[in-house]
Design a protein around this motif. Structure first.
Motif, PDB file in Angstrom:
ATOM      1  N   MET A   1       0.852  -1.191   0.000  1.00  0.00           N
ATOM      2  CA  MET A   1       0.000   0.000   0.000  1.00  0.00           C
ATOM      3  C   MET A   1       0.888   1.241   0.000  1.00  0.00           C
ATOM      4  N   SER A   2       1.408   1.565  -1.137  1.00  0.00           N
ATOM      5  CA  SER A   2       2.382   2.643  -1.219  1.00  0.00           C
ATOM      6  C   SER A   2       1.716   4.003  -1.123  1.00  0.00           C
ATOM      7  N   ALA A   3       2.123   4.773  -0.138  1.00  0.00           N
ATOM      8  CA  ALA A   3       1.581   6.124   0.032  1.00  0.00           C
ATOM      9  C   ALA A   3       2.304   7.072  -0.909  1.00  0.00           C
ATOM     10  N   GLN A   4       1.540   7.965  -1.492  1.00  0.00           N
ATOM     11  CA  GLN A   4       2.097   8.965  -2.401  1.00  0.00           C
ATOM     12  C   GLN A   4       2.374  10.228  -1.597  1.00  0.00           C
ATOM     13  N   VAL A   5       3.628  10.710  -1.690  1.00  0.00           N
ATOM     14  CA  VAL A   5       3.956  11.957  -0.991  1.00  0.00           C
ATOM     15  C   VAL A   5       3.046  13.059  -1.531  1.00  0.00           C
ATOM     16  N   ASP A   6       2.560  13.913  -0.643  1.00  0.00           N
ATOM     17  CA  ASP A   6       1.716  15.044  -1.033  1.00  0.00           C
ATOM     18  C   ASP A   6       0.291  14.674  -1.420  1.00  0.00           C
ATOM     19  N   CYS A   7      -0.097  13.409  -1.250  1.00  0.00           N
ATOM     20  CA  CYS A   7      -1.498  13.052  -1.514  1.00  0.00           C
ATOM     21  C   CYS A   7      -2.275  13.149  -0.201  1.00  0.00           C
ATOM     22  N   ILE A   8      -3.269  14.021  -0.197  1.00  0.00           N
ATOM     23  CA  ILE A   8      -4.019  14.289   1.031  1.00  0.00           C
ATOM     24  C   ILE A   8      -4.739  13.030   1.538  1.00  0.00           C
TER      25      ILE A   8
ATOM     26  N   VAL B   1     -25.903  13.217   4.058  1.00  0.00           N
ATOM     27  CA  VAL B   1     -24.886  12.159   4.169  1.00  0.00           C
ATOM     28  C   VAL B   1     -23.942  12.330   2.985  1.00  0.00           C
ATOM     29  N   HIS B   2     -22.684  12.610   3.271  1.00  0.00           N
ATOM     30  CA  HIS B   2     -21.679  12.757   2.203  1.00  0.00           C
ATOM     31  C   HIS B   2     -20.381  12.137   2.701  1.00  0.00           C
ATOM     32  N   ILE B   3     -20.186  10.908   2.281  1.00  0.00           N
ATOM     33  CA  ILE B   3     -19.034  10.124   2.725  1.00  0.00           C
ATOM     34  C   ILE B   3     -18.138   9.861   1.524  1.00  0.00           C
ATOM     35  N   LEU B   4     -16.837   9.933   1.733  1.00  0.00           N
ATOM     36  CA  LEU B   4     -15.881   9.561   0.690  1.00  0.00           C
ATOM     37  C   LEU B   4     -15.343   8.167   0.981  1.00  0.00           C
ATOM     38  N   ILE B   5     -15.342   7.332  -0.038  1.00  0.00           N
ATOM     39  CA  ILE B   5     -14.831   5.962   0.104  1.00  0.00           C
ATOM     40  C   ILE B   5     -13.606   5.839  -0.803  1.00  0.00           C
ATOM     41  N   ILE B   6     -12.489   5.441  -0.206  1.00  0.00           N
ATOM     42  CA  ILE B   6     -11.233   5.387  -0.975  1.00  0.00           C
ATOM     43  C   ILE B   6     -10.543   4.031  -0.784  1.00  0.00           C
ATOM     44  N   PRO B   7      -9.792   3.607  -1.801  1.00  0.00           N
ATOM     45  CA  PRO B   7      -8.937   2.430  -1.600  1.00  0.00           C
ATOM     46  C   PRO B   7      -7.699   2.855  -0.819  1.00  0.00           C
ATOM     47  N   LYS B   8      -7.133   1.946  -0.064  1.00  0.00           N
ATOM     48  CA  LYS B   8      -5.896   2.288   0.662  1.00  0.00           C
ATOM     49  C   LYS B   8      -4.680   2.300  -0.263  1.00  0.00           C
ATOM     50  N   THR B   9      -4.868   1.850  -1.473  1.00  0.00           N
ATOM     51  CA  THR B   9      -3.818   1.917  -2.489  1.00  0.00           C
ATOM     52  C   THR B   9      -3.940   3.246  -3.228  1.00  0.00           C
ATOM     53  N   HIS B  10      -2.825   3.913  -3.448  1.00  0.00           N
ATOM     54  CA  HIS B  10      -2.865   5.187  -4.191  1.00  0.00           C
ATOM     55  C   HIS B  10      -3.035   4.905  -5.682  1.00  0.00           C
ATOM     56  N   ILE B  11      -4.208   5.230  -6.204  1.00  0.00           N
ATOM     57  CA  ILE B  11      -4.492   5.132  -7.642  1.00  0.00           C
ATOM     58  C   ILE B  11      -5.016   6.516  -8.027  1.00  0.00           C
ATOM     59  N   PRO B  12      -4.352   7.208  -8.962  1.00  0.00           N
ATOM     60  CA  PRO B  12      -4.737   8.602  -9.223  1.00  0.00           C
ATOM     61  C   PRO B  12      -6.159   8.761  -9.763  1.00  0.00           C
ATOM     62  N   THR B  13      -6.507   8.019 -10.790  1.00  0.00           N
ATOM     63  CA  THR B  13      -7.835   8.188 -11.391  1.00  0.00           C
ATOM     64  C   THR B  13      -8.404   6.835 -11.791  1.00  0.00           C
ATOM     65  N   MET B  14      -9.685   6.845 -12.168  1.00  0.00           N
ATOM     66  CA  MET B  14     -10.325   5.627 -12.652  1.00  0.00           C
ATOM     67  C   MET B  14      -9.575   5.045 -13.846  1.00  0.00           C
ATOM     68  N   ASN B  15      -8.968   5.917 -14.656  1.00  0.00           N
ATOM     69  CA  ASN B  15      -8.231   5.456 -15.839  1.00  0.00           C
ATOM     70  C   ASN B  15      -7.031   4.585 -15.457  1.00  0.00           C
ATOM     71  N   ASP B  16      -6.553   4.726 -14.235  1.00  0.00           N
ATOM     72  CA  ASP B  16      -5.321   4.051 -13.827  1.00  0.00           C
ATOM     73  C   ASP B  16      -5.545   2.719 -13.117  1.00  0.00           C
TER      74      ASP B  16
ATOM     75  N   HIS C   1      -6.566  10.888  -5.963  1.00  0.00           N
ATOM     76  CA  HIS C   1      -6.515   9.560  -5.339  1.00  0.00           C
ATOM     77  C   HIS C   1      -7.962   9.086  -5.467  1.00  0.00           C
ATOM     78  N   ILE C   2      -8.176   8.036  -6.203  1.00  0.00           N
ATOM     79  CA  ILE C   2      -9.552   7.595  -6.500  1.00  0.00           C
ATOM     80  C   ILE C   2     -10.432   7.633  -5.257  1.00  0.00           C
ATOM     81  N   HIS C   3     -11.628   8.164  -5.439  1.00  0.00           N
ATOM     82  CA  HIS C   3     -12.601   8.174  -4.346  1.00  0.00           C
ATOM     83  C   HIS C   3     -13.999   8.160  -4.926  1.00  0.00           C
TER      84      HIS C   3
END
Ligand code: AMP
Ligand code: ZN
Length: 118
Positions: free
Chosen positions: A1-8, A40-55, A101-103
């Protein structure tokens, strides 16, 4: 699960910045959007850094299923499973993506406008 520097969102995953977390598994994290546009406004994210749906790679497709499973669970948790909700992914500029970061936005608690019925 590689974290991307500067990704919030990677920083939220690593607990380097706070978030109001409502759901977590080994692969997925969900938290309240800081600027909610629905009750209700929740963000759901993968723990893997994936920039966009295209990736999203073939091997990462199970993460997308995990996000949908999370949406089911969170909708139940917030009592909006039956009243309904919208699950939205914004991709790139024209999709209105701001955080790369995909959400998925889980929106509910009122009639969600803004898109015509498809
Ligand atoms: P998008 O336009 O699909 O990239 O949406 C990004 C979303 O992330 C917006 O709805 C923001 O309000 C939300 N957001 C940005 N920073 C944070 C944060 N630190 N905690 C929670 N939500 C955030
Ligand atoms: Zn990230």
């Amino acid at each position: 699960m590689s974290a991307q520097v500067d990704c919030i969102f990677c920083k939220i995953i690593d607990r380097k910045i706070p978030a109001n977390i409502v759901y977590e598994t080994d692969s997925v994290l969900a938290f309240h959007d800081i600027q909610p546009v629905a009750p209700v406004h929740i963000l759901i994210i993968p723990k893997t850094h994936i920039p966009t749906m295209n990736d999203v790679k073939e091997s990462e497709l199970p993460l997308i299923a995990d996000i949908h499973r999370a949406a089911q669970e969170i909708a139940k948790q917030f009592g909006i499973a039956d009243s309904g909700y919208r699950l939205v992914n914004n991709c790139n500029r024209d999709g209105g993506q701001v955080v790369y970061h995909i959400h998925y936005h889980l929106l509910g608690g009122e009639l969600i406008g803004g898109l015509r019925a498809l």
